[in-house]
Scaffold this motif. Structure first.
Motif, PDB file in Angstrom:
ATOM      1  N   ALA A   1      32.496  45.725 -26.645  1.00  0.00           N
ATOM      2  CA  ALA A   1      31.566  45.643 -27.784  1.00  0.00           C
ATOM      3  C   ALA A   1      32.328  45.544 -29.104  1.00  0.00           C
ATOM      4  O   ALA A   1      31.870  44.888 -30.040  1.00  0.00           O
ATOM      5  CB  ALA A   1      30.631  46.845 -27.804  1.00  0.00           C
ATOM      6  N   GLN A   2      33.492  46.170 -29.190  1.00  0.00           N
ATOM      7  CA  GLN A   2      34.278  46.118 -30.421  1.00  0.00           C
ATOM      8  C   GLN A   2      34.913  44.752 -30.635  1.00  0.00           C
ATOM      9  O   GLN A   2      35.288  44.423 -31.754  1.00  0.00           O
ATOM     10  CB  GLN A   2      35.354  47.202 -30.396  1.00  0.00           C
ATOM     11  N   ARG A   3      35.000  43.954 -29.583  1.00  0.00           N
ATOM     12  CA  ARG A   3      35.578  42.617 -29.702  1.00  0.00           C
ATOM     13  C   ARG A   3      34.505  41.535 -29.735  1.00  0.00           C
ATOM     14  O   ARG A   3      34.819  40.355 -29.813  1.00  0.00           O
ATOM     15  CB  ARG A   3      36.526  42.358 -28.524  1.00  0.00           C
ATOM     16  N   ALA A   4      33.254  41.925 -29.661  1.00  0.00           N
ATOM     17  CA  ALA A   4      32.161  40.951 -29.545  1.00  0.00           C
ATOM     18  C   ALA A   4      31.567  40.607 -30.910  1.00  0.00           C
ATOM     19  O   ALA A   4      31.586  41.413 -31.845  1.00  0.00           O
ATOM     20  CB  ALA A   4      31.069  41.510 -28.651  1.00  0.00           C
ATOM     21  N   GLU A   5      31.059  39.386 -30.991  1.00  0.00           N
ATOM     22  CA  GLU A   5      30.260  38.942 -32.132  1.00  0.00           C
ATOM     23  C   GLU A   5      28.924  38.475 -31.580  1.00  0.00           C
ATOM     24  O   GLU A   5      28.883  37.729 -30.602  1.00  0.00           O
ATOM     25  CB  GLU A   5      30.936  37.794 -32.880  1.00  0.00           C
ATOM     26  N   ILE A   6      27.853  38.922 -32.226  1.00  0.00           N
ATOM     27  CA  ILE A   6      26.517  38.552 -31.782  1.00  0.00           C
ATOM     28  C   ILE A   6      25.750  37.948 -32.952  1.00  0.00           C
ATOM     29  O   ILE A   6      26.137  38.128 -34.117  1.00  0.00           O
ATOM     30  CB  ILE A   6      25.741  39.770 -31.229  1.00  0.00           C
ATOM     31  N   TYR A   7      24.692  37.228 -32.641  1.00  0.00           N
ATOM     32  CA  TYR A   7      23.745  36.803 -33.662  1.00  0.00           C
ATOM     33  C   TYR A   7      22.397  36.595 -33.013  1.00  0.00           C
ATOM     34  O   TYR A   7      22.264  36.676 -31.783  1.00  0.00           O
ATOM     35  CB  TYR A   7      24.223  35.569 -34.432  1.00  0.00           C
ATOM     36  N   PHE A   8      21.391  36.381 -33.828  1.00  0.00           N
ATOM     37  CA  PHE A   8      20.027  36.245 -33.342  1.00  0.00           C
ATOM     38  C   PHE A   8      19.487  34.871 -33.737  1.00  0.00           C
ATOM     39  O   PHE A   8      19.682  34.425 -34.860  1.00  0.00           O
ATOM     40  CB  PHE A   8      19.132  37.341 -33.921  1.00  0.00           C
ATOM     41  N   ARG A   9      18.811  34.238 -32.806  1.00  0.00           N
ATOM     42  CA  ARG A   9      18.162  32.950 -33.065  1.00  0.00           C
ATOM     43  C   ARG A   9      16.659  33.198 -32.961  1.00  0.00           C
ATOM     44  O   ARG A   9      16.171  33.685 -31.946  1.00  0.00           O
ATOM     45  CB  ARG A   9      18.601  31.904 -32.045  1.00  0.00           C
TER      46      ARG A   9
ATOM     47  N   TRP B   1      25.756  47.961 -35.561  1.00  0.00           N
ATOM     48  CA  TRP B   1      26.044  46.539 -35.722  1.00  0.00           C
ATOM     49  C   TRP B   1      25.751  46.152 -37.162  1.00  0.00           C
ATOM     50  O   TRP B   1      24.651  46.378 -37.658  1.00  0.00           O
ATOM     51  CB  TRP B   1      25.174  45.718 -34.766  1.00  0.00           C
ATOM     52  N   THR B   2      26.725  45.568 -37.828  1.00  0.00           N
ATOM     53  CA  THR B   2      26.573  45.141 -39.214  1.00  0.00           C
ATOM     54  C   THR B   2      27.014  43.685 -39.341  1.00  0.00           C
ATOM     55  O   THR B   2      27.719  43.168 -38.477  1.00  0.00           O
ATOM     56  CB  THR B   2      27.409  46.004 -40.183  1.00  0.00           C
ATOM     57  N   ARG B   3      26.603  43.049 -40.440  1.00  0.00           N
ATOM     58  CA  ARG B   3      26.990  41.657 -40.665  1.00  0.00           C
ATOM     59  C   ARG B   3      28.501  41.545 -40.715  1.00  0.00           C
ATOM     60  O   ARG B   3      29.176  42.382 -41.308  1.00  0.00           O
ATOM     61  CB  ARG B   3      26.405  41.143 -41.965  1.00  0.00           C
ATOM     62  N   LYS B   4      29.004  40.494 -40.096  1.00  0.00           N
ATOM     63  CA  LYS B   4      30.441  40.250 -40.102  1.00  0.00           C
ATOM     64  C   LYS B   4      30.869  39.941 -41.530  1.00  0.00           C
ATOM     65  O   LYS B   4      30.251  39.105 -42.201  1.00  0.00           O
ATOM     66  CB  LYS B   4      30.765  39.075 -39.193  1.00  0.00           C
ATOM     67  N   PRO B   5      31.919  40.598 -42.028  1.00  0.00           N
ATOM     68  CA  PRO B   5      32.386  40.317 -43.390  1.00  0.00           C
ATOM     69  C   PRO B   5      32.866  38.880 -43.512  1.00  0.00           C
ATOM     70  O   PRO B   5      33.449  38.317 -42.590  1.00  0.00           O
ATOM     71  CB  PRO B   5      33.548  41.289 -43.588  1.00  0.00           C
ATOM     72  N   GLU B   6      32.603  38.293 -44.660  1.00  0.00           N
ATOM     73  CA  GLU B   6      33.054  36.923 -44.929  1.00  0.00           C
ATOM     74  C   GLU B   6      34.556  36.932 -45.122  1.00  0.00           C
ATOM     75  O   GLU B   6      35.109  37.840 -45.749  1.00  0.00           O
ATOM     76  CB  GLU B   6      32.363  36.383 -46.184  1.00  0.00           C
TER      77      GLU B   6
ATOM     78  N   TYR C   1      27.081  39.306 -36.315  1.00  0.00           N
ATOM     79  CA  TYR C   1      27.174  40.757 -36.438  1.00  0.00           C
ATOM     80  C   TYR C   1      28.314  41.247 -35.564  1.00  0.00           C
ATOM     81  O   TYR C   1      28.588  40.690 -34.501  1.00  0.00           O
ATOM     82  CB  TYR C   1      25.875  41.427 -35.973  1.00  0.00           C
ATOM     83  N   VAL C   2      28.985  42.300 -36.029  1.00  0.00           N
ATOM     84  CA  VAL C   2      30.055  42.947 -35.273  1.00  0.00           C
ATOM     85  C   VAL C   2      29.762  44.447 -35.246  1.00  0.00           C
ATOM     86  O   VAL C   2      29.050  44.973 -36.103  1.00  0.00           O
ATOM     87  CB  VAL C   2      31.447  42.687 -35.894  1.00  0.00           C
ATOM     88  N   LEU C   3      30.317  45.124 -34.258  1.00  0.00           N
ATOM     89  CA  LEU C   3      30.135  46.568 -34.156  1.00  0.00           C
ATOM     90  C   LEU C   3      31.063  47.238 -35.163  1.00  0.00           C
ATOM     91  O   LEU C   3      32.279  47.112 -35.079  1.00  0.00           O
ATOM     92  CB  LEU C   3      30.444  47.055 -32.737  1.00  0.00           C
ATOM     93  N   ASN C   4      30.486  47.937 -36.127  1.00  0.00           N
ATOM     94  CA  ASN C   4      31.249  48.602 -37.168  1.00  0.00           C
ATOM     95  C   ASN C   4      31.473  50.047 -36.742  1.00  0.00           C
ATOM     96  O   ASN C   4      30.579  50.884 -36.833  1.00  0.00           O
ATOM     97  CB  ASN C   4      30.487  48.538 -38.498  1.00  0.00           C
TER      98      ASN C   4
END
Length: 173
Positions: A128-136, A167-172, A156-159
């Motif tokens: 989970a710490q290495r995963a990136e997710i998003y929603f469609r 899960w929070t938005r992945k930083p730019e 989103y990444v696990l913060n």
């Protein structure tokens, strides 16, 4: 005579350009007013970070999200060659009869991310710490029920720096 015709032609071109720019501005303004879903995550208190509840909120104060469908996408896992995997959200409870969200309304759902992982990776505690997710999300455009819109959320990444993690938005970059 030639100068007068050239002046009329120039005036016609300028009027046409102004009308086109005005119509484009109106179209962009209407597009900006369309309803869009926003997502947030509940805190991970126990169990797998993939089994957390997520919240979807209609960010429009005026228009509803009708006939809403949410898909969970496991975009990538660092260090893995797994392709993106998609599954429909489960436990989505919507109050509207049309299966949507009223302006400003929210609902919760869960994502079956553990089912999307290969069996060997599903029990890896660090995946989970290495995963990136998003929603469609897919929903009907208001007032034009036959036109479906598709909206992809940011990744989103696990913060784990938050306590409890979420899960929070992945930083730019």
């Amino acid at each position: 005579m030639l100068a007068r015709d050239a002046g009329r032609t120039l005036r016609g071109v300028i009027v046409f350009a102004l009308v086109a720019v005005g119509l484009a501005g109106i179209a962009m303004g209407l597009w900006a007013l369309r309803p869009t879903p926003g997502y947030s995550s509940a805190a991970v208190t126990a169990g797998s970070p993939f089994e957390v509840a997520f919240e979807v909120r209609n960010q429009s104060p005026w228009l509803a999200l009708d006939n809403l469908r949410i898909y969970c996408v496991l975009a990538s896992v660092r260090g893995s060659s797994q392709p993106p995997a998609i599954a429909e959200a489960t436990d989505l409870t919507l109050r509207r009869g049309a299966g949507g969200l009223a302006p400003g309304e929210s609902a919760t759902f869960t994502c079956p991310f553990r089912r999307l992982l290969p069996p060997a990776s599903a029990d890896d505690p660090g995946i989970a710490q290495r995963a990136e997710i998003y929603f469609r999300s897919q929903y009907d455009l208001p007032f034009v029920g036959t036109l479906r819109l598709t909206d992809n959320s940011p990744n989103y990444v696990l913060n784990t720096q938050l306590l409890p993690p979420q899960w929070t938005r992945k930083p730019e970059p």
